[in-house]
Design a protein around this motif. Structure first.
Motif, PDB file in Angstrom:
ATOM      1  N   TYR A 177      -5.704   7.918  -5.886  1.00 28.32           N
ATOM      2  CA  TYR A 177      -4.891   7.894  -4.736  1.00 28.32           C
ATOM      3  C   TYR A 177      -5.242   6.544  -4.029  1.00 28.32           C
ATOM      4  N   SER A 178      -4.264   5.829  -3.256  1.00 23.80           N
ATOM      5  CA  SER A 178      -4.410   4.550  -2.581  1.00 23.80           C
ATOM      6  C   SER A 178      -5.179   5.071  -1.274  1.00 23.80           C
ATOM      7  N   GLN A 179      -5.869   4.072  -0.628  1.00 23.77           N
ATOM      8  CA  GLN A 179      -6.466   4.310   0.555  1.00 23.77           C
ATOM      9  C   GLN A 179      -5.665   3.645   1.652  1.00 23.77           C
ATOM     10  N   GLN A 180      -4.477   2.933   1.396  1.00 23.16           N
ATOM     11  CA  GLN A 180      -3.857   2.479   2.353  1.00 23.16           C
ATOM     12  C   GLN A 180      -2.852   3.196   2.981  1.00 23.16           C
ATOM     13  N   ARG A 181      -2.301   2.679   4.082  1.00 21.03           N
ATOM     14  CA  ARG A 181      -1.456   3.520   4.879  1.00 21.03           C
ATOM     15  C   ARG A 181       0.041   3.627   4.129  1.00 21.03           C
ATOM     16  N   CYS A 182       0.553   4.562   3.844  1.00 24.15           N
ATOM     17  CA  CYS A 182       1.900   4.808   3.196  1.00 24.15           C
ATOM     18  C   CYS A 182       2.759   5.075   4.146  1.00 24.15           C
ATOM     19  N   ASN A 183       3.663   4.120   4.676  1.00 18.65           N
ATOM     20  CA  ASN A 183       4.558   4.106   5.576  1.00 18.65           C
ATOM     21  C   ASN A 183       6.058   3.933   5.212  1.00 18.65           C
ATOM     22  N   LYS A 187       6.413   8.385  -0.014  1.00 14.14           N
ATOM     23  CA  LYS A 187       6.178   7.035   0.835  1.00 14.14           C
ATOM     24  C   LYS A 187       4.912   6.448  -0.085  1.00 14.14           C
ATOM     25  N   ILE A 188       4.983   5.111  -0.127  1.00 17.96           N
ATOM     26  CA  ILE A 188       4.070   4.162  -0.578  1.00 17.96           C
ATOM     27  C   ILE A 188       3.605   3.341   0.253  1.00 17.96           C
ATOM     28  N   SER A 189       2.478   2.409  -0.001  1.00 17.17           N
ATOM     29  CA  SER A 189       2.031   1.640   1.022  1.00 17.17           C
ATOM     30  C   SER A 189       2.895   0.003   0.853  1.00 17.17           C
ATOM     31  N   GLN A 190       2.534  -0.646   1.880  1.00 23.52           N
ATOM     32  CA  GLN A 190       3.334  -2.016   1.720  1.00 23.52           C
ATOM     33  C   GLN A 190       3.194  -3.050   0.747  1.00 23.52           C
ATOM     34  N   ARG A 230       4.825  11.941  -7.006  1.00 24.83           N
ATOM     35  CA  ARG A 230       4.398  12.180  -5.660  1.00 24.83           C
ATOM     36  C   ARG A 230       3.857  11.090  -5.111  1.00 24.83           C
ATOM     37  N   SER A 231       3.561  11.112  -3.760  1.00 26.14           N
ATOM     38  CA  SER A 231       3.096   9.861  -3.002  1.00 26.14           C
ATOM     39  C   SER A 231       1.869   9.465  -3.685  1.00 26.14           C
ATOM     40  N   SER A 232       1.688   8.064  -3.572  1.00 23.97           N
ATOM     41  CA  SER A 232       0.578   7.409  -4.045  1.00 23.97           C
ATOM     42  C   SER A 232      -0.657   7.484  -2.874  1.00 23.97           C
TER      43      SER A 232
END
Length: 233
Positions: free
Chosen positions: A43-49, A148-151, A229-231
């Motif tokens: 999974y990504s550790q970035q903010r998913c918005n 939701k995914i990150s920018q 699923r969300s990343s």
């Protein structure tokens, strides 16, 4: 040596059984691959918005994204009031689907399926098309799942969709004709369609660009929806 009719029939029956076994084994492998995710816990550790959605028509899957957000604006990349014949430009969302040009443009519904067009699309590399639809809200008459995914992942997905379009000498997307609904249009696309790279494979490829999990075999729309699923953890 005399060959009897019985021995010939037994030989043909054996070959038929081998063929059926091969088909069954291949289908079983594909079914298993459709249920296995490509990754388990990366999974990504970035903010998913940022939201993206995927729709399922039962055969095709499509990627649905907002017209604009704080990182990308589709109105700067495609003529919104020229997508369909409804001349509406105040869309809120765009839907993108990729597929065989002849099949997509000549088959508005299942009852319009042509056997020769279908076989050609499946077993010969054929020209492709982008099916673009504009929506004022997320369609509630389709199966739609949003995540939701990150920018960074969102921009990768936008780059992937952009790169799928063919453009003219001035860099403009090439509209080929009206879609099957008043809010839709067909555009020339890059890549060849075949049984090894289908409309759902394109969706899966785009989602992987955005770090979204997909099935090991993404040839079926339901498998993509099941794994979506969300990343972000």
């Amino acid at each position: 040596m005399r060959v009897t009719n019985n021995s010939v029939c037994q030989h043909l029956l054996c070959r038929y059984c081998y063929f059926l076994s091969f088909v069954f084994f291949s289908l079983a492998l594909l079914a298993i691959a459709a249920l296995i995710p490509r990754k388990w816990s990366d999974y990504s550790q970035q903010r998913c918005n940022l939201n993206i959605c995927v729709s399922n028509t039962g055969i095709h899957s499509n990627i649905i994204v907002p017209i604009k957000n704080n990182v990308f604006n589709w109105s700067e990349n495609i003529l919104l009031d020229g997508i369909g014949i409804d001349t509406i430009s105040n869309y809120t969302y765009l839907s993108f689907g990729w597929g065989d040009r002849d099949f997509y443009m000549s088959t508005p519904s299942l009852r319009d399926i042509n056997l020769s067009t279908t076989l050609k699309a499946l077993f010969l590399p054929t020209s492709s098309v982008m099916d673009v639809k504009g929506y004022q809200s997320i369609p509630n008459y389709l199966e739609v799942k949003c995540i939701k995914i990150s920018q960074i992942d969102y921009l990768r997905l936008m780059e992937f969709i952009q790169a799928t379009f063919q453009v003219d000498a001035k860099g403009r997307k090439i509209r080929l004709g009206d879609g099957h609904t008043t809010n839709a249009g067909f555009y020339a696309a890059n890549g060849s369609y075949s049984v090894l790279r289908t409309c759902n494979s394109w969706t899966g490829e785009g989602l992987r660009k955005a770090n979204v999990n997909t099935p090991l075999w993404d040839g079926l729309s339901f498998a993509i929806m099941w794994h979506l699923r969300s990343s972000c953890d």
